[in-house]
Scaffold this motif. Structure first.
Motif, PDB file in Angstrom:
ATOM      1  N   HIS A 192      10.746  -3.117 -29.387  1.00  0.00           N
ATOM      2  CA  HIS A 192      10.452  -2.891 -28.029  1.00  0.00           C
ATOM      3  C   HIS A 192      11.675  -3.339 -27.304  1.00  0.00           C
ATOM      4  N   THR A 193      12.309  -4.670 -28.007  1.00  0.00           N
ATOM      5  CA  THR A 193      13.229  -5.131 -27.049  1.00  0.00           C
ATOM      6  C   THR A 193      14.733  -4.547 -27.125  1.00  0.00           C
ATOM      7  N   ILE A 194      14.463  -3.385 -28.016  1.00  0.00           N
ATOM      8  CA  ILE A 194      15.787  -2.367 -27.801  1.00  0.00           C
ATOM      9  C   ILE A 194      16.035  -1.966 -26.449  1.00  0.00           C
ATOM     10  N   ASP A 235       4.899   4.605 -25.748  1.00  0.00           N
ATOM     11  CA  ASP A 235       4.819   3.109 -25.703  1.00  0.00           C
ATOM     12  C   ASP A 235       6.116   2.989 -26.494  1.00  0.00           C
ATOM     13  N   THR A 236       7.229   3.356 -26.037  1.00  0.00           N
ATOM     14  CA  THR A 236       8.722   3.459 -26.557  1.00  0.00           C
ATOM     15  C   THR A 236       9.078   4.197 -27.633  1.00  0.00           C
ATOM     16  N   GLY A 237       8.259   5.047 -28.345  1.00  0.00           N
ATOM     17  CA  GLY A 237       8.692   5.781 -29.410  1.00  0.00           C
ATOM     18  C   GLY A 237       9.614   7.151 -28.707  1.00  0.00           C
ATOM     19  N   ALA A 238       9.383   7.338 -27.381  1.00  0.00           N
ATOM     20  CA  ALA A 238      10.104   8.377 -26.928  1.00  0.00           C
ATOM     21  C   ALA A 238      10.989   7.806 -25.582  1.00  0.00           C
ATOM     22  N   MET A 239      11.625   6.487 -26.049  1.00  0.00           N
ATOM     23  CA  MET A 239      12.279   5.731 -24.999  1.00  0.00           C
ATOM     24  C   MET A 239      13.466   6.628 -24.401  1.00  0.00           C
ATOM     25  N   SER A 240      14.029   7.523 -25.564  1.00  0.00           N
ATOM     26  CA  SER A 240      15.113   8.227 -25.037  1.00  0.00           C
ATOM     27  C   SER A 240      14.832   9.696 -24.275  1.00  0.00           C
ATOM     28  N   GLY A 241      13.470   9.684 -23.812  1.00  0.00           N
ATOM     29  CA  GLY A 241      12.928  10.910 -23.270  1.00  0.00           C
ATOM     30  C   GLY A 241      12.362  11.694 -24.407  1.00  0.00           C
ATOM     31  N   HIS A 242      11.661  12.724 -23.915  1.00  0.00           N
ATOM     32  CA  HIS A 242      11.012  13.654 -24.737  1.00  0.00           C
ATOM     33  C   HIS A 242      12.013  14.638 -25.018  1.00  0.00           C
ATOM     34  N   ALA A 243      11.935  15.071 -26.232  1.00  0.00           N
ATOM     35  CA  ALA A 243      12.858  16.312 -26.994  1.00  0.00           C
ATOM     36  C   ALA A 243      14.442  16.109 -26.576  1.00  0.00           C
ATOM     37  N   PRO A 244      14.855  14.824 -26.789  1.00  0.00           N
ATOM     38  CA  PRO A 244      16.160  14.576 -26.488  1.00  0.00           C
ATOM     39  C   PRO A 244      17.059  15.711 -27.380  1.00  0.00           C
ATOM     40  N   LEU A 301      13.129  -6.383 -18.375  1.00  0.00           N
ATOM     41  CA  LEU A 301      13.835  -6.691 -19.332  1.00  0.00           C
ATOM     42  C   LEU A 301      14.470  -5.245 -19.755  1.00  0.00           C
ATOM     43  N   GLY A 302      15.916  -4.956 -19.668  1.00  0.00           N
ATOM     44  CA  GLY A 302      16.540  -3.834 -19.604  1.00  0.00           C
ATOM     45  C   GLY A 302      15.669  -2.787 -18.955  1.00  0.00           C
ATOM     46  N   CYS A 303      15.533  -1.649 -19.614  1.00  0.00           N
ATOM     47  CA  CYS A 303      14.738  -0.378 -19.100  1.00  0.00           C
ATOM     48  C   CYS A 303      13.142  -0.641 -18.876  1.00  0.00           C
ATOM     49  N   ARG A 304      12.944  -1.689 -19.232  1.00  0.00           N
ATOM     50  CA  ARG A 304      11.549  -2.051 -19.291  1.00  0.00           C
ATOM     51  C   ARG A 304      11.008  -3.069 -17.997  1.00  0.00           C
ATOM     52  N   ALA A 305       9.809  -2.619 -17.435  1.00  0.00           N
ATOM     53  CA  ALA A 305       9.549  -3.540 -16.421  1.00  0.00           C
ATOM     54  C   ALA A 305       8.172  -3.800 -16.242  1.00  0.00           C
ATOM     55  N   GLU A 306       7.467  -4.773 -15.931  1.00  0.00           N
ATOM     56  CA  GLU A 306       5.883  -4.906 -15.991  1.00  0.00           C
ATOM     57  C   GLU A 306       5.555  -5.973 -14.735  1.00  0.00           C
ATOM     58  N   TYR A 307       4.387  -5.423 -14.458  1.00  0.00           N
ATOM     59  CA  TYR A 307       3.658  -6.582 -13.404  1.00  0.00           C
ATOM     60  C   TYR A 307       2.495  -7.122 -13.851  1.00  0.00           C
ATOM     61  N   TRP A 308       2.232  -8.386 -13.494  1.00  0.00           N
ATOM     62  CA  TRP A 308       1.328  -9.387 -14.125  1.00  0.00           C
ATOM     63  C   TRP A 308       0.559  -9.671 -13.008  1.00  0.00           C
ATOM     64  N   PHE A 309      -0.895 -10.052 -13.060  1.00  0.00           N
ATOM     65  CA  PHE A 309      -1.859 -10.593 -12.475  1.00  0.00           C
ATOM     66  C   PHE A 309      -1.769 -12.173 -12.208  1.00  0.00           C
ATOM     67  N   LEU A 358      15.909  -8.004 -39.763  1.00  0.00           N
ATOM     68  CA  LEU A 358      15.697  -7.527 -38.396  1.00  0.00           C
ATOM     69  C   LEU A 358      15.041  -6.201 -38.580  1.00  0.00           C
ATOM     70  N   THR A 359      14.008  -5.967 -37.863  1.00  0.00           N
ATOM     71  CA  THR A 359      13.128  -4.556 -37.873  1.00  0.00           C
ATOM     72  C   THR A 359      13.177  -3.900 -36.553  1.00  0.00           C
ATOM     73  N   PHE A 360      13.175  -2.685 -36.645  1.00  0.00           N
ATOM     74  CA  PHE A 360      13.705  -1.740 -35.443  1.00  0.00           C
ATOM     75  C   PHE A 360      12.713  -0.496 -35.909  1.00  0.00           C
ATOM     76  N   GLY A 361      11.832   0.062 -35.054  1.00  0.00           N
ATOM     77  CA  GLY A 361      11.057   1.163 -35.432  1.00  0.00           C
ATOM     78  C   GLY A 361      11.124   2.051 -33.886  1.00  0.00           C
ATOM     79  N   LYS A 362      10.232   2.831 -33.755  1.00  0.00           N
ATOM     80  CA  LYS A 362       9.941   3.740 -32.703  1.00  0.00           C
ATOM     81  C   LYS A 362      11.167   4.361 -32.197  1.00  0.00           C
ATOM     82  N   ALA A 363      11.743   4.008 -31.242  1.00  0.00           N
ATOM     83  CA  ALA A 363      12.933   4.829 -30.383  1.00  0.00           C
ATOM     84  C   ALA A 363      14.001   4.833 -31.427  1.00  0.00           C
ATOM     85  N   ILE A 364      14.281   4.507 -32.728  1.00  0.00           N
ATOM     86  CA  ILE A 364      15.276   4.804 -33.497  1.00  0.00           C
ATOM     87  C   ILE A 364      15.115   6.089 -33.989  1.00  0.00           C
ATOM     88  N   GLY A 365      14.166   6.858 -33.987  1.00  0.00           N
ATOM     89  CA  GLY A 365      14.315   8.108 -34.337  1.00  0.00           C
ATOM     90  C   GLY A 365      14.062   9.350 -33.325  1.00  0.00           C
TER      91      GLY A 365
END
Ligand SMILES: Cc1ncc(COP(=O)(O)O)c(C=O)c1O
Length: 453
Positions: A261-263, A84-93, A377-385, A281-288
């Motif tokens: 998420h909007t990163i 859920d974005t924590g590994a946005m750069s891929g696993h084990a970069p 939105l950038g590298c995120r996409a989503e479908y909706w009903f 501004l706050t920024f978590g998850k993908a930053i690490g």
């Protein structure tokens, strides 16, 4: 467009149960671990919402690399959830993995700064334009901290959030609008107080509503994602950000943008892409790069206001931070991730691939004439009903469909693709290809096609 297709709801339970059976049969080792876990873990999972994974039990992971991972049963998956974005750069970069390996030999945590803290502060200043930075372990903690600071410097008790937002497990944010009144968000466990006492809630993109709520003069800060991402992707309407900035300034309210998420929009998130001017501004998850780490930054003016209200003897009891916050290990991970990932080059690679996800899904929606929509939105996409993109959280939430989501998630999983468990979101890591998106399109087409009468 004329919509020709409707979902055959009567078929849904039958199809879901067939997918569940397929899942159970293909994952004996994950299932056995889940059964073992039930004897020691609440509900058999290490944290509460993991019960939500479609299939009856979660996959247990063996290892991950880039945009793929392998489970204990030996199946390899395309990972469009990416923690859920924590590994946005891929696993084990590679660069982050090397940096934490090096740091592991030099100590994890000291309650003293390392040079990395200064480097990361400088880099965040460069990316987002805010001068002063602090570190936490999670985006939740960053949001909790800035809410306290906003109350401190404004002397006001409340915050304002947008309906159906998500900013982590922050008590003040678990509030929704029901019949125009602020209510606890459904599912919120043991709220400390009625959130109406702490929080004002407005629909995203509702400028008049925002103005009316800020007029009470008791709101310390607006906490917002620049585009909503946690109830579907909801872009700001033209002029909304200008109005939000203007109204917050005029009412003496601080504007906090949560870029966690909007990163996905680019190296400086929406703040840089859209030239936004938050106070905080706050920024978590993908930053690490997947290591627990987060940051918050503030303007010089806010920094000055904080400084005049803090005293040296009580600097450790302000209710902000924690023993392990800003530890050397997290800082090493942030430095490596910001040095080698989340760069112009990585977004130049992933955004077109996410466009392939969106166009593949849009093609299936068109082919079957479904009243659904897809957003990117950038590298995120989503479908909706629903046929049009939602303009706010209330509209988006009304179009949620738990059973349908569950079926589509599980059908994707049985075809080797992991989506985020909360809605229908896909996030693309570097290294993931257009061919991977075609695989998703084929799986989506097959599972949606099976539902049509
Ligand atoms: C926008 C946003 N902010 C904050 C958070 C909280 O992040 P964490 O759970 O890592 O604390 C999330 C989590 O999904 C989020 O989407």
């Amino acid at each position: 467009m004329t919509y020709v297709a409707t979902i055959d709801r009567a078929r849904l339970p039958e199809l879901l149960s067939a997918e569940e059976q397929r899942f159970r049969e293909a994952h004996p080792k994950s299932r056995a671990l889940f059964e073992r876990g039930r004897k020691v873990l609440l509900a058999g999972v290490p944290m509460p919402w993991m019960v939500k994974w479609a299939g009856g039990f979660p996959l247990f992971v063996e290892s991950g690399q880039g945009g793929h991972f392998t489970d204990v049963d030996g199946h390899r998956y395309l990972d469009l959830c990416l923690g859920d974005t924590g590994a946005m750069s891929g696993h084990a970069p590679a660069a982050t993995a090397d940096a934490v390996r090096r740091q592991a030999d030099r100590g994890f945590t000291f309650m003293l700064p390392t040079e990395d803290a200064v480097w990361v502060g400088e880099e965040l200043q460069r990316r987002f334009g805010l001068p002063y930075w602090q570190f936490t372990l999670t985006a939740t903690d960053a949001n909790r901290a800035v809410i306290r600071l906003a109350r401190l410097v404004t002397g006001r008790p409340k915050i304002l959030v947008f309906n159906w937002c998500y900013h982590g497990t922050v008590d003040e944010t678990f509030a929704v609008l029901r019949d125009g009144a602020v209510r606890p968000r459904p599912g919120n466990l043991g709220p400390p107080v009625d959130p109406a006492a702490t929080t004002r809630v407005v629909e995203f993109n509702d400028i008049a509503g925002l103005e009316a709520e800020l007029a009470h003069g008791d709101v310390a800060c607006v906490l917002a994602e620049p585009a909503m991402t946690n109830i579907g992707i909801i872009p700001p309407a033209p002029g909304f950000h200008a109005a939000l900035r203007d109204l917050t300034r005029r009412s003496g309210t601080l504007l906090v943008l949560d870029e966690t998420h909007t990163i996905c929009a680019g190296p400086g998130g929406c703040t840089r892409a859209d030239r936004l001017e938050p106070d905080i501004l706050t920024f978590g998850k993908a930053i690490g790069g997947g290591i627990p780490a987060a940051a918050y930054g503030c303007s010089a003016e806010v920094a000055e206001r904080i400084a005049t209200r803090m005293t040296l003897p009580e600097a450790d009891t302000g209710g902000i931070g924690g023993t392990l916050a800003a530890n050397a290990f997290s800082l090493a991970a942030m430095r490596a991730t910001l040095s080698h990932q989340l760069s112009d080059a990585s977004f130049a690679e992933t955004i077109p691939v996410a466009a392939g996800f969106a166009s593949g899904v849009a093609g299936v929606i068109r082919e079957f004439g479904l009243p659904w929509t897809v957003q990117q939105l950038g590298c995120r996409a989503e479908y909706w009903f629903r046929p049009q993109p939602p303009r706010n959280g209330g509209e988006a939430a009304a179009a949620g469909d738990f059973d349908l989501e569950r079926y589509l998630h599980l059908a994707a999983l049985n075809r080797g693709i992991l989506l985020t468990p909360f809605h229908n979101m896909a996030l693309v890591a570097p290294g993931v290809t257009a061919g991977d998106m075609d695989r998703h399109t084929a799986a989506f087409r097959e599972s949606v096609g099976a539902l049509l009468s």
